[in-house]
Motif scaffolding. Structure first.
Motif, PDB file in Angstrom:
ATOM      1  N   UNK A 180       0.827  -1.197   0.000  1.00 32.74           N
ATOM      2  CA  UNK A 180       0.000   0.000   0.000  1.00 32.74           C
ATOM      3  C   UNK A 180       0.866   1.253   0.000  1.00 32.74           C
ATOM      4  N   UNK A 181       0.319   2.320   0.547  1.00 25.44           N
ATOM      5  CA  UNK A 181       1.061   3.593   0.591  1.00 25.44           C
ATOM      6  C   UNK A 181       2.174   3.524   1.627  1.00 25.44           C
ATOM      7  N   UNK A 182       3.385   3.846   1.244  1.00 23.54           N
ATOM      8  CA  UNK A 182       4.532   3.818   2.145  1.00 23.54           C
ATOM      9  C   UNK A 182       4.986   5.244   2.427  1.00 23.54           C
ATOM     10  N   UNK A 183       5.000   5.620   3.726  1.00 25.52           N
ATOM     11  CA  UNK A 183       5.539   6.903   4.161  1.00 25.52           C
ATOM     12  C   UNK A 183       6.937   6.672   4.710  1.00 25.52           C
ATOM     13  N   UNK A 184       7.881   7.501   4.352  1.00 24.78           N
ATOM     14  CA  UNK A 184       9.255   7.291   4.779  1.00 24.78           C
ATOM     15  C   UNK A 184       9.973   6.384   3.802  1.00 24.78           C
ATOM     16  N   UNK A 185      11.008   5.705   4.275  1.00 23.67           N
ATOM     17  CA  UNK A 185      11.834   4.869   3.405  1.00 23.67           C
ATOM     18  C   UNK A 185      12.119   3.525   4.057  1.00 23.67           C
ATOM     19  N   UNK A 186      11.946   2.459   3.255  1.00 25.75           N
ATOM     20  CA  UNK A 186      12.278   1.115   3.719  1.00 25.75           C
ATOM     21  C   UNK A 186      13.736   0.761   3.444  1.00 25.75           C
ATOM     22  N   UNK A 187      14.446   1.653   2.771  1.00 27.26           N
ATOM     23  CA  UNK A 187      15.802   1.310   2.328  1.00 27.26           C
ATOM     24  C   UNK A 187      16.852   1.468   3.409  1.00 27.26           C
ATOM     25  N   UNK A 188      16.551   2.212   4.456  1.00 29.93           N
ATOM     26  CA  UNK A 188      17.590   2.478   5.452  1.00 29.93           C
ATOM     27  C   UNK A 188      17.158   2.104   6.867  1.00 29.93           C
ATOM     28  N   UNK A 189      16.471   0.943   6.999  1.00 29.24           N
ATOM     29  CA  UNK A 189      16.097   0.498   8.347  1.00 29.24           C
ATOM     30  C   UNK A 189      17.337   0.146   9.157  1.00 29.24           C
ATOM     31  N   UNK A 190      18.305  -0.526   8.498  1.00 30.12           N
ATOM     32  CA  UNK A 190      19.541  -0.875   9.192  1.00 30.12           C
ATOM     33  C   UNK A 190      19.294  -1.743  10.408  1.00 30.12           C
ATOM     34  N   UNK A 191      20.105  -1.548  11.444  1.00 30.13           N
ATOM     35  CA  UNK A 191      19.989  -2.359  12.668  1.00 30.13           C
ATOM     36  C   UNK A 191      19.206  -1.639  13.759  1.00 30.13           C
ATOM     37  N   UNK A 192      18.790  -0.405  13.502  1.00 28.65           N
ATOM     38  CA  UNK A 192      18.044   0.323  14.536  1.00 28.65           C
ATOM     39  C   UNK A 192      16.785   0.986  14.000  1.00 28.65           C
ATOM     40  N   UNK A 193      16.334   0.551  12.806  1.00 29.30           N
ATOM     41  CA  UNK A 193      15.113   1.115  12.236  1.00 29.30           C
ATOM     42  C   UNK A 193      14.007   0.076  12.162  1.00 29.30           C
ATOM     43  N   UNK A 194      12.761   0.547  12.157  1.00 28.47           N
ATOM     44  CA  UNK A 194      11.606  -0.346  12.119  1.00 28.47           C
ATOM     45  C   UNK A 194      10.531   0.266  11.228  1.00 28.47           C
ATOM     46  N   UNK A 195       9.793  -0.587  10.535  1.00 33.13           N
ATOM     47  CA  UNK A 195       8.650  -0.161   9.727  1.00 33.13           C
ATOM     48  C   UNK A 195       7.378  -0.703  10.364  1.00 33.13           C
TER      49      UNK A 195
END
Length: 853
Positions: A597-612
């Motif tokens: 669906x609609x994605x706000x923000x970025x899934x490319x830089x979750x890394x080790x301390x990011x969450x979607x």
């Protein structure tokens, strides 16, 4: 009162056949209820004994103190404990022995190449404990594993997989491991623990395949020395244990295991059966009430003569209730015996169908006997109260009347009341489903709809029988016309007789519609969320199965035919104090293969301390992009994650997404639940699927399915549920058919003189049989049509209420073919119910029938 009892006894002796249907209805309902309660008590006691025997040598269990429980799951996930804690424990005074237990998911492959188990109950693997008193499994044949690749399996699993000592097979951990069976074991004296499978490995193999790193154990089993009680041992162990680790008694551990089985299986299973017992008794209520109403109507002249001779209203009412009490007590008592027989039959049947019922005597508790007895008596007496009161109100002058005319079908008051209740039911239901989602309001509306159908039944029956029976005049001539007029003669009786069948058909239709809607929901979910070409999964639902190897995604990704291969793993964590399931994956590949669906923000830089997070879950937690959330993992470590993306749809992707690198420090046994694969442009589905299957064979040969196949297999459990539902509802339908047959039999007795006159003026035996059978079909058709309408409405209510109470979007589906089959079965059942009354009517002696008063 003595005179009333004598009158009741003489009436029962003279008209035993009148109450045969009532006796059977009460008997079947009570037997099913008693059998369910006895079976539930027996299963609980058997599992309690089995777990007690299996853990009798374990006096204490040392484990992680905290567990994280996610919504919808009763068993929490605990962190491992250090294996070297065994040394500390052994130095505690009063400890005789201690051994680490390493346990994880491990699914054996049978001799035919198919996985064993996984359809609900877990498939377990663990280290074989050398101390026989601390090991819940006892070696029955062969020897213990001594080197890598050797395993002991439970005897039940060996039988289901056609495996024997010396055979080599594959163990999915989920990485495939070649193992050789060197021994067979039992659990608590049984061949296995229900459908749970067990594989015992060497400790080194268990650490290698079932843990994230060496030196970790699920728990530590402890045996006390002579004279040390379990509680005393726990009290001594507690001060010696590090922070975050606890000790519980062996008895508490066994009780937890029993409670887990009870909450996950026994309670759900017995509740499921009790619901159908209630449906059967509700159907029986209609049949019982109808029987007594007809009997009272047939005895109008008799009761009037009694009143004329001085009998009071109370005496006539008491006489009818005494008859009901006699039938209720004898039928309920017989039902208790039948219930014990049902439980004993199930105890013998379960092992034959592959579910090992633990051995042990039937547990017949006071509640299991007293409750069905009380329910049977109350249902029977409650059903007879109104007819009994009506009998007491019979006027002495009624002895001079020939017949009583049933005008309920033309009752304006009944019609207005029924239509008003239907309007109220629809209003309450729509409010609870659409305007202000509430399961209570929706349920209240459903109950009101059922009551409205009953109230409006006699009015509706007149119209329905005229419409449904109109073709009979053309197709069957005079015979069909007479059948239609007979069904119209007593609208209240026709409605009450059809009401029993209506309830049964309504419940069948409800589950049919709900099952079809669940399938449509699954298909909608896959079609809307899954943008890949094929899905790789392991067959199984519930806790079963071992999952997929996380290495499979990388292996498939390297295929020239594949554009993207993304595996979805599963983790758990406390998110700001609430247990939540985490999806562990590659976020970028996830976005390419799933419609988020609609994605706000970025899934490319979750890394080790990011969450979607999904938008809906973010609203609940009051989070948005850039905010932080504190996640506490099972290992006790807490980490702050930054919300870097919000997305719209979550059916397959879950509500929380983190990367594999973020999950790696906290993981235990790693596995994927699903692998989604997208092919490159120009690659056909068949060619791509064949390439993926070739790679999958090296990783335990999981199923490779197209999107449609995956949707169908995901809904496979629904068909199993519906099959069980239909089997259980057969009892309710049987009781309804007994009610129809009993009503027709009593009606034939009532119309004996009329039938004799018909025969005297030229009606043949075959025409008379056909007339009675078609009357039965018309009654059944009315009940079936009403049941289909009510069931479809209640099915819609259940789907919409589930949609409002769940985060997932439910799709409503009406399966015309299945409902047509239900309709045909209901009408055919009506024809079947009319066979015996029709034969009895045809056997009437013409001269005696004409002479009957």
């Amino acid at each position: 009162m003595n005179a009333s009892v004598r009158l009741s006894v003489s009436s029962l002796r003279a008209h035993k056949r009148r109450f045969a249907g009532t006796f059977l209805a009460v008997f079947l309902g009570v037997a099913f209820l008693a059998g369910t309660l006895v079976m539930g008590d027996t299963l609980r006691a058997s599992f309690d004994t089995m777990f007690g025997n299996a853990t009798s040598g374990t006096d204490a269990v040392v484990r992680s103190a905290d567990a994280i429980t996610t919504p919808g799951e009763s068993a929490g996930v605990r962190a491992p404990v250090a294996s070297d804690l065994v040394g500390t424990i052994e130095r505690v005074p009063g400890v005789a022995a201690a051994a680490p237990t390493i346990q994880g998911a491990g699914q054996l492959v049978g001799k035919n190449g198919d996985p064993i188990g996984g359809q609900g109950p877990p498939t377990l693997a663990g280290n074989w404990i050398a101390d026989p008193e601390l090991n819940a499994y006892q070696l029955a044949e062969g020897r213990t594993p001594r080197k890598s690749g050797e395993v002991v399996i439970d005897r039940g699993t060996a039988e289901r997989g056609d495996l024997k000592i010396g055979d080599t097979t594959t163990l999915r951990t989920p990485d495939p491991v070649k193992v050789t069976v060197v021994g067979l074991a039992t659990f608590g004296g049984e061949d296995g623990m229900a459908q749970v499978t067990y594989t015992g490995m060497t400790r080194a193999d268990a650490e290698k395949y079932l843990t994230a790193r060496p030196g970790e154990a699920t728990s530590i089993q402890v045996r006390a020395g002579p004279g040390v009680s379990q509680q005393e041992l726990v009290d001594r162990l507690t001060p010696a244990l590090p922070k975050g680790v606890e000790a519980i008694t062996g008895q508490e551990s066994a009780e937890e295991n029993t409670d887990m089985i009870s909450s996950q299986f026994l309670t759900v299973f017995t509740t499921f059966l009790l619901v159908f017992s209630g449906v059967a008794l509700l159907v029986a209520t209609f049949s019982i009430h109808n029987t007594f109403a007809i009997v009272v109507a047939q005895r109008t002249r008799e009761n009037a003569l009694l009143r004329a001779l001085g009998a009071s209203r109370r005496q006539v009412t008491a006489s009818t209730l005494a008859e009901a009490t006699a039938v209720a007590v004898t039928a309920s008592a017989a039902g208790l015996a039948g219930g014990i027989g049902i439980a004993a039959g199930l105890q013998a049947l379960f092992p034959a169908i592959g579910f090992p019922f633990p051995e042990g005597d039937l547990v017949i508790g006071a509640l299991s006997m007293s409750l069905p007895l009380a329910v049977g008596i109350v249902v029977c007496l409650g059903s007879a109260v109104l007819p009994a009161v009506r009998a007491g109100r019979t006027a002495p002058l009624a002895a001079l009347r020939e017949t009583a005319v049933d005008t309920s079908g033309a009752s304006r008051t009944r019609a207005v009341t029924g239509l008003g209740m239907i309007a109220l039911a629809i209003g309450v239901t729509l409010t609870g489903v659409l305007l202000s989602p509430s399961l209570w309001l929706a349920g209240t509306g459903a109950v009101l709809a059922l009551v409205a159908f009953v109230v409006l039944g006699p009015v509706a029956s007149s119209t329905a029988v005229r419409v449904l029976g109109s073709p009979l005049d053309r197709l069957r001539g005079v015979t069909g016309g007479l059948a239609r007029r007979n069904a119209l003669r007593s609208p209240k009786r026709t409605a009450a007789t059809a009401g029993a069948l209506m309830i049964g058909v309504a419940v069948v239709s409800l589950f049919t519609v709900f099952g079809a809607s669940l399938k449509a929901t699954m298909d909608q979910t896959v079609s809307r969320s899954f943008a890949g070409d094929v899905a790789v999964s392991t067959p199984g639902f519930g806790a079963g199965g071992s999952g997929l190897s996380p290495r499979l995604a990388d292996a498939v990704q390297r295929l020239p035919e594949v554009d993207t291969a993304v595996g979805l793993g599963r983790g758990v964590a406390d998110v700001d104090g609430e247990g939540r399931a985490l999806t562990v994956t590659d976020p970028l590949a996830l976005e390419r293969t799933f419609d988020l669906g609609r994605v706000q923000g970025s899934l490319s830089d979750l890394g080790t301390d990011g969450i979607a997070i999904t938008e809906k879950e973010a609203d609940k937690q009051h989070l948005t992009t850039g905010d932080t959330a504190r996640l506490t993992f099972t290992d006790g470590r807490t980490q702050t994650f930054t919300v870097r993306a919000l997305y719209g749809q979550s059916e397959l992707a879950g509500d929380y997404v983190i990367t594999r690198d973020a999950w790696a420090p906290h993981r235990t046994q790693d596995a994927d639940t699903l692998l989604a694969v997208s092919f490159k442009d120009g690659v056909g589905t068949d060619a791509g699927k064949a390439a993926v299957e070739k790679v999958a064979q090296q990783y335990g040969n999981p199923d490779v399915q197209t999107r449609d196949e995956y949707a169908q297999s995901s809904a496979a459990g629904i068909d199993m549920m519906l099959t069980l539902v239909y089997a259980l509802l057969a009892l309710a339908v049987l009781i309804a058919l007994l009610g129809i047959a009993n009503t027709l039999t009593l009606a034939i007795h009532e119309r004996t003189r009329e039938l004799g006159l018909l025969r005297a003026v030229g009606q043949t035996r075959s025409q008379l049989r056909a007339m009675v059978r078609w009357e039965s079909v018309l009654v059944a058709a009315f009940g079936t049509v009403g049941g289909l309408g009510l069931g479809a409405f209640l099915g819609w209510v259940l789907v919409e209420a589930s949609d409002g109470a769940s985060d997932s979007a439910f799709a409503f589906a009406m399966p015309p073919l299945q409902l047509a089959v239900v309709a045909l079965v209901g009408i055919a059942a009506g024809a079947l119910a009319g066979l015996r009354p029709a034969r009895r009517a045809a056997r009437l002696d013409v001269l005696r029938a004409i002479a009957t008063e």
